[in-house]
Motif scaffolding. Structure first.
Motif, mmCIF file in Angstrom:
data_model
loop_
_atom_site.group_PDB
_atom_site.id
_atom_site.type_symbol
_atom_site.label_atom_id
_atom_site.label_comp_id
_atom_site.label_asym_id
_atom_site.label_seq_id
_atom_site.Cartn_x
_atom_site.Cartn_y
_atom_site.Cartn_z
ATOM 1 N N ARG A 1 9.034 8.834 14.860
ATOM 2 C CA ARG A 1 8.179 9.793 14.177
ATOM 3 C C ARG A 1 7.109 8.807 13.389
ATOM 4 N N TYR A 2 6.048 9.414 13.025
ATOM 5 C CA TYR A 2 5.021 8.799 12.157
ATOM 6 C C TYR A 2 5.712 8.418 10.901
ATOM 7 N N ALA B 1 19.364 4.887 11.371
ATOM 8 C CA ALA B 1 18.193 5.558 11.655
ATOM 9 C C ALA B 1 18.439 6.742 12.514
ATOM 10 N N LEU B 2 19.639 6.421 13.571
ATOM 11 C CA LEU B 2 19.981 7.715 14.352
ATOM 12 C C LEU B 2 20.623 8.957 13.315
ATOM 13 N N ALA C 1 18.229 8.800 3.233
ATOM 14 C CA ALA C 1 18.617 10.057 3.923
ATOM 15 C C ALA C 1 17.770 11.160 3.453
ATOM 16 N N ARG C 2 17.243 11.216 2.159
ATOM 17 C CA ARG C 2 16.721 12.446 1.895
ATOM 18 C C ARG C 2 15.028 12.024 1.895
ATOM 19 N N ALA C 3 14.671 10.884 2.372
ATOM 20 C CA ALA C 3 12.964 10.779 2.266
ATOM 21 C C ALA C 3 12.497 11.426 3.397
ATOM 22 N N PRO C 4 11.423 12.074 3.398
ATOM 23 C CA PRO C 4 10.989 12.871 4.571
ATOM 24 C C PRO C 4 10.453 11.887 5.662
ATOM 25 N N ARG C 5 10.022 10.567 5.184
ATOM 26 C CA ARG C 5 9.767 9.680 5.920
ATOM 27 C C ARG C 5 10.351 8.318 5.501
ATOM 28 N N LYS D 1 0.838 -1.339 0.047
ATOM 29 C CA LYS D 1 -0.036 0.122 0.180
ATOM 30 C C LYS D 1 0.977 1.288 0.073
ATOM 31 N N GLY D 2 1.962 1.235 0.953
ATOM 32 C CA GLY D 2 3.101 2.417 0.899
ATOM 33 C C GLY D 2 3.738 2.511 -0.685
ATOM 34 N N VAL D 3 3.943 1.643 -1.182
ATOM 35 C CA VAL D 3 4.578 1.488 -2.593
ATOM 36 C C VAL D 3 3.535 2.247 -3.565
ATOM 37 N N ARG D 4 2.398 1.867 -3.418
ATOM 38 C CA ARG D 4 1.494 2.171 -4.465
ATOM 39 C C ARG D 4 1.006 3.776 -4.129
ATOM 40 N N ASN D 5 1.253 4.015 -2.858
ATOM 41 C CA ASN D 5 1.059 5.426 -2.580
ATOM 42 C C ASN D 5 2.311 6.420 -2.796
ATOM 43 N N GLY D 6 3.456 5.580 -3.325
ATOM 44 C CA GLY D 6 4.242 6.478 -3.970
ATOM 45 C C GLY D 6 5.663 6.324 -3.171
ATOM 46 N N ALA D 7 5.642 5.461 -2.130
ATOM 47 C CA ALA D 7 7.026 5.258 -1.397
ATOM 48 C C ALA D 7 8.121 4.518 -2.420
ATOM 49 N N GLU D 8 9.310 4.785 -2.277
ATOM 50 C CA GLU D 8 10.340 4.193 -2.743
ATOM 51 C C GLU D 8 10.457 2.990 -2.011
ATOM 52 N N PHE D 9 11.070 1.798 -2.613
ATOM 53 C CA PHE D 9 11.132 0.359 -1.894
ATOM 54 C C PHE D 9 12.414 -0.102 -2.392
ATOM 55 N N TYR D 10 13.247 -0.613 -1.503
ATOM 56 C CA TYR D 10 14.581 -0.961 -1.488
ATOM 57 C C TYR D 10 14.869 -2.160 -0.994
ATOM 58 N N VAL D 11 15.271 -3.226 -1.404
ATOM 59 C CA VAL D 11 15.468 -4.520 -0.818
ATOM 60 C C VAL D 11 16.981 -4.988 -0.864
ATOM 61 N N VAL D 12 17.346 -5.385 0.529
ATOM 62 C CA VAL D 12 18.801 -5.703 0.609
ATOM 63 C C VAL D 12 18.661 -7.256 0.889
#
Length: 518
Positions: free
Chosen positions: A156-157, A148-149, A118-122, A22-33
């Motif tokens: 945060r949300y 994360a730190l 790093a650039r993502a708002p969330r 759902k997040g991906v469909r809402n425009g979130a970038e998705f990376y897999v390691v």
């Protein structure tokens, strides 16, 4: 931005993965390691196929790139963290070029992922056993927490660090004190004042030192320090690394008691087996999800004849051992827990039902529960201690590759089965196939293998026979087996019991093997 690291959530956490999509469909970038190009990776903007066990090198290089690009959240770092300058100096040597050599991931891919995170708002990092089933499991985890730190993506949300739990209510088990050095509510057993509170309530003296974790317990069996074992709802005969050694240790116990829904391989070895109810629908109580949400569990059907609820069994055992705890009452037990665990204090049964569950900490009956565990890090002034950066070094897997054992075997789950298969193998599935050794098509060609033919797979600990299946998601030199079907392919005959000293977790993800035609 969602970073899925060491997790094939599409197959191992399918319900969670639907939320992720759902997040991906809402425009979130998705990376897999992940060492494998899994079905999860097929949805990703970018897949970083690292070599098994090189996660720290990759994480440190990501941290260095974020700092070098001027993308570190300096305001958050100054306000809420400690040790940043030492961390900055520590990761300086983890250049993109070094990381490419040690991980197999192209430097440009590392740069792209680091800057996107790093650039993502969330942004959030999600991980599972691909991070934790290593001899340096805790170091792997804190390497991700550092990121994360560094960016302020925590508390945060939509941002945070998210360990996807491997089993239902494993979070609740930890909360209740099923950890060697903790009492209920994560209160340290070696803290005199915390321990005294429990001793007063329970009327007993508690040993003022941490206990053994699972790997310690199996080691203690070797030396005769552990002679009796009580196993509730676990199947270590099939789930422990170096299965041959585990069976030998279990078989050498003076007394083995198993309490379970199923007649497992461990139960076959037991002196006494106690049939237990199914906690999901034959018991009353609570369960805690990965997001710390405590919810009520209600009995919907009675247990079968001859089967008893876990609480009833434990209360009866206590009585026979000289301690009469009265009649087992789940709500009374929960209220006792609330009185001893501050983080559960406001979670009465009434509030849990009215609010459809509450996230801990919840300190009193006016408290709504904390949505964000680490939200305090953004408080002005800061509440509680600073969050420390950790300096961790890359170490290769213990079971090293060489000419005799040139293939890296990694293990995990498949969509249609669960853990050692006890809960799923009796159910038919159109997805299920017989267990097979997955290898890359390139390795199949190199070893002159045909798909479906049986090969001998050998590690430094054991050998087994398995059919071959070609998986284009595997790179040359990497093989995969699941842990579900030890009656077909006893995967853990091969795995190494190299143990992380901090967590007690074995290195299931990194075994050196060779493949031989029969």
């Amino acid at each position: 931005m969602i970073l899925l690291w060491g997790s094939n959530a599409r197959e191992t956490h399918p319900i969670f993965f639907h939320h992720l999509l759902k997040g991906v469909r809402n425009g979130a970038e998705f990376y897999v390691v992940d060492p494998r190009h899994t079905s999860s990776a097929s949805w990703a903007n970018l897949w970083l196929g690292l070599d098994v066990g090189s996660d720290i090198s990759l994480a440190n290089a990501v941290g260095r790139e974020i700092i070098a690009a001027g993308l570190a959240n300096q305001e958050f770092i100054r306000h809420a963290t400690s040790g940043f300058e030492a961390y900055k100096k520590h990761v300086e040597k983890y250049t993109l070029e070094r990381a490419e050599r040690e991980t197999g991931v192209p430097a440009e891919a590392i740069r792209r992922m680091a800057q996107a995170y790093a650039r993502a708002p969330r942004a959030q990092i999600c991980w599972t056993l691909g991070i934790t089933e290593h001899h340096n499991a805790v170091d792997n985890v804190v390497a991700l927490i550092n990121l994360a730190l560094l960016t302020g993506h925590v508390g945060r949300y939509g941002s945070g660090v998210n360990p996807l739990r491997g089993q239902n209510n494993v979070q609740g088990g930890g909360d209740m004190g099923a950890i060697p050095d903790r009492l209920t509510g994560f209160q340290h057993v070696e803290n005199d004042s915390l321990r005294a509170k429990f001793e007063k309530a329970w009327g007993v003296k508690i040993q003022p030192k941490r206990g053994w974790h699972l790997s310690d317990m199996f080691e203690a069996m070797d030396h005769g320090h552990l002679t009796t074992l009580y196993v509730l709802g676990e199947n270590p005969a099939d789930s422990e690394a170096d299965r041959h050694q585990a069976l030998k240790r279990l078989g050498g116990l003076e007394f083995l008691l198993v309490q379970d829904l199923f007649y497992t391989k461990t139960a076959e070895l037991a002196d006494v087996v106690l049939p237990a109810a199914a906690g999901a629908f034959e018991s009353e109580g609570t369960v805690t999800s990965s997001e710390r949400r405590v919810q009520r569990v209600r009995r919907t059907v009675p247990p079968p004849a001859g089967v008893r609820d876990d609480l009833e069994i434990i209360f009866d055992l206590a009585r026979r051992l000289g301690h009469d705890w009265g009649t087992p009452d789940p709500e009374a037990i929960w209220n006792e827990l609330r009185a001893l665990s501050p983080m559960h204090g406001g979670m009465s049964y009434r509030r849990l039902e009215e609010m459809d569950g509450i996230q801990w900490p919840c300190y009193d009956e006016s408290h709504p529960g904390e949505m964000f565990l680490h939200g305090r890090l953004w408080s002005e002034p800061l509440i509680g201690p600073r969050a420390p950066f950790s300096m961790v070094e890359f170490e290769p897997p213990v079971d090293q590759l060489d000419e005799q054992y040139p293939i890296r075997l990694t293990t995990g789950r498949r969509l249609d089965d669960y853990n050692t298969g006890v809960q799923t193998r009796e159910y038919s599935s159109p997805l299920r196939r017989k267990e097979a050794l997955d290898v890359s098509p390139e390795d199949g060609q190199q070893y002159k293998l045909r798909e479906g033919e049986t090969v001998r797979v050998t590690s430094r600990r054991g050998s087994l026979m398995a059919p071959v299946r070609f998986d284009p998601g595997l790179r040359p030199g990497l093989a995969f087996l699941s842990v579900h079907a030890h009656d077909q392919v006893a995967t853990n005959e091969l795995t190494i019991d190299a143990v992380d000293p901090k967590s007690g977790t074995s290195e299931f993800k990194a075994t050196a093997i060779r493949i031989e035609k029969v």
